[in-house]
Design an enzyme around this catalytic site. Structure first.
Site, short mmCIF file in Angstrom:
data_model
loop_
_atom_site.label_atom_id
_atom_site.label_comp_id
_atom_site.label_asym_id
_atom_site.label_seq_id
_atom_site.Cartn_x
_atom_site.Cartn_y
_atom_site.Cartn_z
N GLU A 192 0.85 -1.19 0.00
CA GLU A 192 0.00 0.00 0.00
C GLU A 192 0.88 1.23 0.00
O GLU A 192 1.86 1.27 0.75
CB GLU A 192 -0.90 0.03 1.23
CG GLU A 192 -1.93 1.15 1.14
CD GLU A 192 -2.88 1.22 2.35
OE1 GLU A 192 -2.71 0.44 3.30
OE2 GLU A 192 -3.77 2.05 2.31
N GLU B 56 -5.46 -2.77 12.60
CA GLU B 56 -5.16 -3.60 11.43
C GLU B 56 -6.12 -4.79 11.35
O GLU B 56 -6.55 -5.17 10.27
CB GLU B 56 -3.70 -4.07 11.44
CG GLU B 56 -2.65 -2.96 11.57
CD GLU B 56 -2.83 -1.78 10.62
OE1 GLU B 56 -3.45 -1.95 9.56
OE2 GLU B 56 -2.35 -0.68 10.95
N1 BES Z 1 -3.15 0.92 5.80
C1 BES Z 1 -2.33 1.54 6.77
C2 BES Z 1 -0.87 1.37 6.51
C3 BES Z 1 -0.32 2.29 5.48
C4 BES Z 1 -0.21 3.60 5.74
C5 BES Z 1 0.10 1.83 4.27
C6 BES Z 1 0.32 4.44 4.78
C7 BES Z 1 0.61 2.67 3.31
C8 BES Z 1 0.74 3.98 3.57
C9 BES Z 1 -2.61 0.99 8.16
O1 BES Z 1 -3.85 0.43 8.33
C10 BES Z 1 -2.55 2.15 9.09
O2 BES Z 1 -3.40 2.98 8.99
N2 BES Z 1 -1.55 2.20 9.95
C11 BES Z 1 -1.33 3.30 10.83
C12 BES Z 1 -1.59 2.96 12.25
C13 BES Z 1 -3.03 3.04 12.62
C14 BES Z 1 -3.26 2.58 14.01
C15 BES Z 1 -3.60 4.43 12.47
C16 BES Z 1 0.12 3.67 10.66
O3 BES Z 1 0.86 2.90 10.05
O4 BES Z 1 0.51 4.72 11.13
ZN ZN Z 2 -5.40 1.77 8.59
#
Ligand code: BES
Ligand code: ZN
Length: 876
Positions: free
Chosen positions: A140, A317
Site C-alpha cells: 500500500e 489492522e
Molecule cells: N493501511 C495503513 C498502513 C499504510 C499507511 C500503508 C500508509 C501505506 C501507507 C494501516 O492500516 C494504518 O493505517 N496504519 C497506521 C496505524 C493506525 C493505528 C492508524 C500507521 O501505520 O501509522
Molecule cells: Zn489503517
C-alpha cells in the site's frame, strides 16, 4: 508552475479550461478499469540479492472497454526479463513511464511475465525489501508495481495463488496471504510453500515474508465455532515480548463480533514484526506486517503508552479485515472510507477496553496536535481529497483522525442502534466490492433511516469550523437561549460562514450545584441559529461540545469564572478537562500578547481540583497538565515559540511552587508497589510522573535527586522514561549519569535506544541543537531505519523552543536531513515537510528562515515526487 501559465493566459483565463498538470491525479477523472484480472499466480524464487518473480495473469477485457484498449500494467523501477501471451513468447510490448503496455486484441488472455529484483538495494521500503536478514513486502498504496507488473489500483480484485521458494536454512519460514495449501523440500537446500488466498483482493493487500522467525502460536474460536490459528512471528529473542499483542488480537476479534457482528474469515491469521518499516503497520489479508514497535512489549522495555499503542494498532489492522479488505476502496480518494472508519473503530475498541474518558481526551489531543494545524495550513484538504500528486502524502491526520470524527458524528446523530443498522447494511451491500465514501453514507442513510444530505458536506470541506456560542438568560420567563453561529477559515483566508451539520452535546448547569437535567443534542445546521431552553430559574452555566461531539474550534463568551466553575463541577469528564485547558490557554495567550490577566483564578481552580478526592489519579494527572506549547501557538495570530515557552514555564513554576506540598504528597502516595498493568497501577504511574514534573518545575533543590532516585529504582519503562524526561531538562550532573547508564543497559534493544535518542532531543536545555547534531553522528544513528530517524529528528521537530531556535539552525538541520533522506526513502523524508510548511504562522524572523529552508529543499535537482509535492504546496 500552474500559476505562471495562468498569468500568461490571463485574458482568456475564464474561457480556457484550467491548465492540466500531468502530475496531478484528480478524483473527477476516475474511470473504471479496462481490464480485470480475476486470477493471479505468482512464483517467487527468493533471495536477498536476486529474487525472480514469475507472474501469470488471467486478463479479461471489461465489457465497457473498447476493443483496441491496450493492456497497461503498472511498473515502478522494474523491467520484464520475459513476456508471454497465451503461452507463446511475446515481444510486442513497450515500457511507457515504467508501465508495461501490451496491445492485446482479444477479450481474454493469459499473460506471463518474469521480473528480477534486488531486495537488498531497496531502501524505499516499498515493494520487496530486506530487513534484518529477512525479506518482506509493503504494497500500500502503490508498492506492488515494484514487485511485478499489474493493474496496481484498488478496484481490480484478484484471487492469488502464490508459490514461494527459498533457501531453507536462511529462510525457514515462508509466509503469504490466505491459507497454506502445500509445502515441500526442493534441491540444493531449498524449500517451497504454496499459498492460496480464497478472497479476491486488490494488489495493495498482497504480502509475503521470508525469514528465520519464531511464533507465538495461539488460537481463537469465532462465534460461529470456526477455529482460527493465530501466530505472531518475531526474531528468536523477542518471543517473550509478544503476549500483549496476542491478547490485543484476541480481544479485537471478539470485540468486532460483538460490536459490529464481524467474524474472521480464514483459518489462519499471521502477524509479522519487522524492524524497518515506514509506517506503523499494514493490514495485508491474513498476513499483517507490523513495525516491531507496535508488537514488542514487556514492562521493562515498554511504557504504558507503548502498551496502549500496541493494543490500538493491532486492533486497527485487524478491523481492516472488514473495513478495508472485505469492503475495499474504489480509488485512493476514498482512503478515509477505510482509514477514517477503522480509526473510529479502533478508538471505540480502546475506549471499551480501558477508560473511555481518558481515551477521548487523548484522541482529541492528537486531533488538535496533528489535524487542526494541517487544516489551518497550506496542506489542508477535505477528508475526501479532490486531487493529489503522490498518494503517500495523503495518509494524513485529516484522512485518519478527522475522518474518524466524521464517523463519530454519524453515530451521535443516529444513535448506536441505527448506526449499527447502517454499518450492517454497508458491509452486506458492498462485501467483495471496491466502494466509495458516497456508498458508505448512502448505506448509513438506508440502513439507519436518516437523511445525511447536508451532512455530506463534511466530505468536501477542508478547514476546521469555528463555532461561536453565546448564552443569554431571561429570569422572567426562565428561558436560556444558546445562540450559535459557524464559520470556516481556509488557507489563512478570512473565515467565511458555513453550513455544516454540527452536533453539539450540551448541558446547562445549575450555577450553584453544577447539576443539570440531562444533556441535549443541539444540531447546528445553519450559519446562525438559536436554541431556547426552558426551565432555568437562574442563569445557568453552559457546557457545550461535551465529549468533543464535533471537531470544531469553540469560541464562547464564557468568563474565566465560568470556566473555573466547569473545571470543578462539569460531570462530563472531557468538558471538565476542556474547561481547565481553556482557562489556562486564555491566560497564557493573553500573557504572551501582553494583555493583563488574572492568574489567581487558575491557582484557585487547580487548588479545587487537587482537593477533590473523588477524582481518580489518571484523570487528575490530565486535569493538572498545562496545554502544550504547540497548542498554545496554534491559538495565536503569530507564533513566538520563545515567548510562549517562557510564559508557560512561569505558570508551571508558579503552580509547582504554590502546591509543592500537595505534589510531594501525591508523589509519595503513588509509590509503586508490585508492578501491575491494571488501571489503578497505571494511573499511579501516570500521576507520579506528572507530579515529578511539577517537583522539578518548583526548583526545589532535590528535584534532580528525586528524579534520579526514581530512575535508579524503577522496575518499569514508564517510571524510567518519566524520570529521564524530567532529568533531560536539568543541568544537574545526574542527567548525564542516568542517560549514560540507560544507554549501556539498553544499547542492544533498538526500540529502547529510540527512546534514548528522543528524550535527549526533546530537552529544553540550550545545548539541545548541538546535541541533535552530535547524536546524528552517533554510531547507533542510521538514516536507513525510519524508527531511528523519527526518534531523533521527529522528536526534535516537536521541541518547539529548540527546533524554532531564532538562528534558524534547527530548520537548516531538518532541510539538510530531508535532502539526504529523500535519496533513500522519499516517503519518510516527505513526512518532515509539514513542520517547515507552517512557516506563515511564525513571527517574521523565524518565518523567513523556515521559508528559506523550504526553498533550499525545493532547489535540489531530482527531488522525489513525495517531497516535491509537499515542498511546492508549502511554498505556494
Ligand atoms: N493501511 C495503513 C498502513 C499504510 C499507511 C500503508 C500508509 C501505506 C501507507 C494501516 O492500516 C494504518 O493505517 N496504519 C497506521 C496505524 C493506525 C493505528 C492508524 C500507521 O501505520 O501509522
Ligand atoms: Zn489503517
Amino acid at each position: 508552475m500552474l500559476d505562471i501559465q495562468k498569468t500568461a493566459n490571463s485574458e482568456m483565463a475564464d474561457a480556457a479550461p484550467a491548465p492540466v498538470d500531468p502530475a496531478t491525479i484528480r478524483r473527477e477523472d476516475y474511470r473504471p478499469p479496462a481490464w480485470f484480472i480475476p486470477e493471479i499466480e505468482l512464483d517467487f524464487q527468493l533471495d536477498l540479492e536476486r529474487t525472480v518473480v514469475r507472474s501469470k495473469l488471467d486478463v479479461r477485457r471489461s465489457k465497457s472497454a473498447s476493443a483496441d484498449e491496450p493492456l497497461v500494467l503498472q511498473g515502478d523501477d522494474i523491467t520484464p526479463t520475459a513476456v508471454k501471451v497465451d503461452g507463446a513468447a511475446w515481444n510486442d510490448w513497450k515500457l511507457i513511464e515504467g508501465d508495461l503496455v501490451l496491445p492485446l486484441t482479444g477479450a481474454s488472455h493469459i499473460v506471463e511475465i518474469e521480473v528480477e529484483l534486488d531486495p537488498s538495494t531497496n531502501t524505499q521500503l516499498m515493494g520487496l525489501y530486506g530487513s534484518n536478514g529477512m525479506l518482506c513486502t509493503q504494497c500500500e498504496a502503490e508498492g506492488f508495481r515494484r514487485i511485478t507488473f499489474a493493474p496496481d489500483r484498488p478496484d481490480v480484485l484478484s484471487r492469488y495463488q502464490v508459490r514461494m521458494e527459498a533457501d531453507k536454512a536462511q529462510f525457514p519460514v515462508l509466509l503469504c496471504n490466505g491459507d497454506k495449501v502445500a509445502e515441500g523440500d526442493g534441491e540444493n537446500g531449498r524449500h517451497w510453500v504454496q499459498w492460496n488466498d480464497p478472497w479476491p483482493k486488490p494488489s495493495y493487500l498482497f504480502a509475503l515474508v521470508a525469514g528465520d522467525l519464531v511464533s507465538n502460536n495461539d488460537s481463537f474460536t469465532t462465534r460461529s465455532g470456526k477455529p482460527v490459528e493465530l501466530n505472531i512471528w518475531v526474531r528468536d529473542g523477542d518471543l517473550d515480548r509478544t503476549g500483549h499483542a496476542m491478547q490485543a488480537l484476541k480481544d479485537s476479534m471478539r470485540w468486532d463480533e460483538e460490536t459490529y457482528g464481524r467474524e474472521y474469515d480464514l483459518g489462519l491469521f499471521n502477524i509479522v514484526a519487522v524492524s524497518d518499516f515506514n509506517m506503523g503497520a499494514m493490514e495485508n489479508k491474513g498476513l499483517n506486517i507490523f513495525n516491531s514497535r507496535y508488537i514488542l512489549a514487556d514492562p521493562e522495555v515498554a511504557t504504558d503508552a507503548d502498551f496502549d499503542g500496541i493494543e490500538g494498532v493491532v486492533a486497527h489492522e485487524y478491523f481492516h479485515n472488514w473495513s478495508g479488505n472485505r469492503v475495499t476502496c474504489r480509488d485512493w480518494f476514498q482512503l478515509s472510507l477505510k482509514e477514517g472508519f477503522t480509526v473510529y473503530r479502533d478508538q471505540s475498541f480502546s475506549a471499551d477496553m480501558g477508560s473511555a474518558a481518558l481515551k477521548r481526551i487523548e484522541d482529541v489531543r492528537i486531533l488538535r496536535a496533528a489535524q487542526f494545524p494541517e487544516d489551518a495550513g497550506p496542506l489542508a484538504h477535505p477528508i475526501r481529497p479532490e486531487s493529489y500528486q503522490e498518494i503517500s502524502n495523503f495518509y494524513t491526520a485529516t484522512i485518519y483522525n478527522k475522518g474518524a470524527e466524521v464517523i463519530r458524528m454519524m453515530n451521535t446523530l443516529m444513535g448506536p442502534e441505527n448506526f449499527r443498522k447502517g454499518t450492517d447494511l454497508y458491509f452486506d451491500r458492498h462485501d467483495g466490492e471496491a466502494a466509495t465514501c458516497e456508498d458508505f453514507v448512502t448505506a448509513m442513510e438506508d440502513g439507519g433511516e436518516i437523511d445525511l444530505k447536508q451532512f455530506r458536506k463534511w466530505y468536501e470541506t477542508p478547514g476546521t469550523p469555528r463555532v461561536t456560542a453565546k448564552l443569554s438568560h431571561d429570569p422572567q420567563t426562565g428561558t436560556a437561549t444558546v445562540q450559535l453561529s459557524q464559520k470556516i477559515a481556509q488557507n489563512g483566508e478570512k473565515p467565511k460562514s458555513s453550513e455544516l451539520v454540527i452536533p453539539l452535546r450540551t448541558a446547562l448547569l445549575d450555577p450553584e450545584t453544577g447539576a443539570h437535567e440531562g444533556e441535549q443534542l443541539l444540531l447546528l445546521d445553519q450559519t446562525e441559529q438559536s436554541f431556547v431552553l426552558e426551565g432555568h430559574k437562574d442563569h445557568p452555566v453552559l457546557s457545550i461540545n461535551r465529549g468533543f461531539s464535533a471537531p470544531i474550534i469553540l469560541e464562547s463568551n464564557q468568563t474565566a469564572e465560568e470556566l473555573a466553575f466547569l473545571s470543578a463541577h462539569d460531570d462530563d469528564p472531557f468538558a471538565r478537562f476542556e474547561a481547565v485547558q481553556r482557562l489556562m490557554t486564555g491566560y497564557l495567550t493573553a500573557k504572551v500578547s501582553g494583555t493583563p490577566v488574572d492568574r489567581d483564578i487558575i491557582l484557585q481552580a487547580v487548588a479545587k481540583i487537587l482537593a477533590d478526592k473523588t477524582i481518580d489519579p489518571a484523570f487528575l494527572a490530565e486535569l493538572i497538565l498545562l496545554p502544550s506549547e504547540a497548542f498554545l501557538g496554534d491559538q495565536m495570530v503569530e507564533v513566538d515559540p520563545q515567548a510562549i515557552h517562557e510564559e508557560r514555564e512561569k505558570l508551571r513554576g508558579k503552580i509547582a511552587v504554590q502546591f509543592e506540598k500537595q505534589f510531594r504528597k501525591l508523589y509519595k502516595s503513588c509509590w509503586p508497589g508490585e508492578f501491575s498493568l491494571d488501571a489503578e497501577a497505571r494511573a499511579k504511574r501516570k500521576l507520579r510522573n506528572v507530579t515529578l514534573g511539577y517537583l522539578a518545575a518548583s526548583f526545589t533543590e532535590d528535584a534532580a535527586e528525586v528524579a534520579f532516585e526514581q530512575y535508579r529504582e524503577a522496575d518499569n519503562m514508564t517510571a524510567m522514561q518519566g524520570a529521564l524526561a524530567v532529568l533531560s531538562h536539568l543541568e544537574a550532573e545526574e542527567r548525564a549519569v542516568a542517560f549514560d547508564d540507560f544507554y549501556k543497559r539498553f544499547k542492544g534493544n533498538p526500540l529502547v535506544l529510540d527512546k534514548w535518542f528522543s528524550l535527549q532531543v526533546m530537552s529544553q536545555r540550550s545545548d539541545t541543537l548541538k546535541r541533535v547534531d552530535g547524536l546524528s553522528r552517533h554510531p547507533d544513528f542510521t538514516m536507513s531505519n525510519p524508527n531511528r530517524v523519527r526518534a531523533l529528528y521527529g522528536a526534535f521537530t516537536g521541541n518547539q523552543v529548540r527546533f524554532h531556535d531564532p538562528s534558524g539552525k534547527g530548520y537548516r538541520m531538518i532541510a539538510d536531513m530531508v535532502i539526504a533522506l529523500d535519496k533513500q526513502n522519499p516517503q519518510t523524508a516527505a513526512r518532515f515537510i509539514p513542520q517547515l510548511g507552517r512557516w506563515r504562522r511564525y513571527e517574521r524572523g523565524r518565518s523567513e528562515l523556515m521559508r528559506l529552508a523550504l526553498e533550499k529543499i525545493a532547489a535540489q535537482p531530482d527531488l522525489s515526487k513525495d517531497v516535491a509535492e509537499q515542498v511546492h504546496k508549502s511554498l505556494a
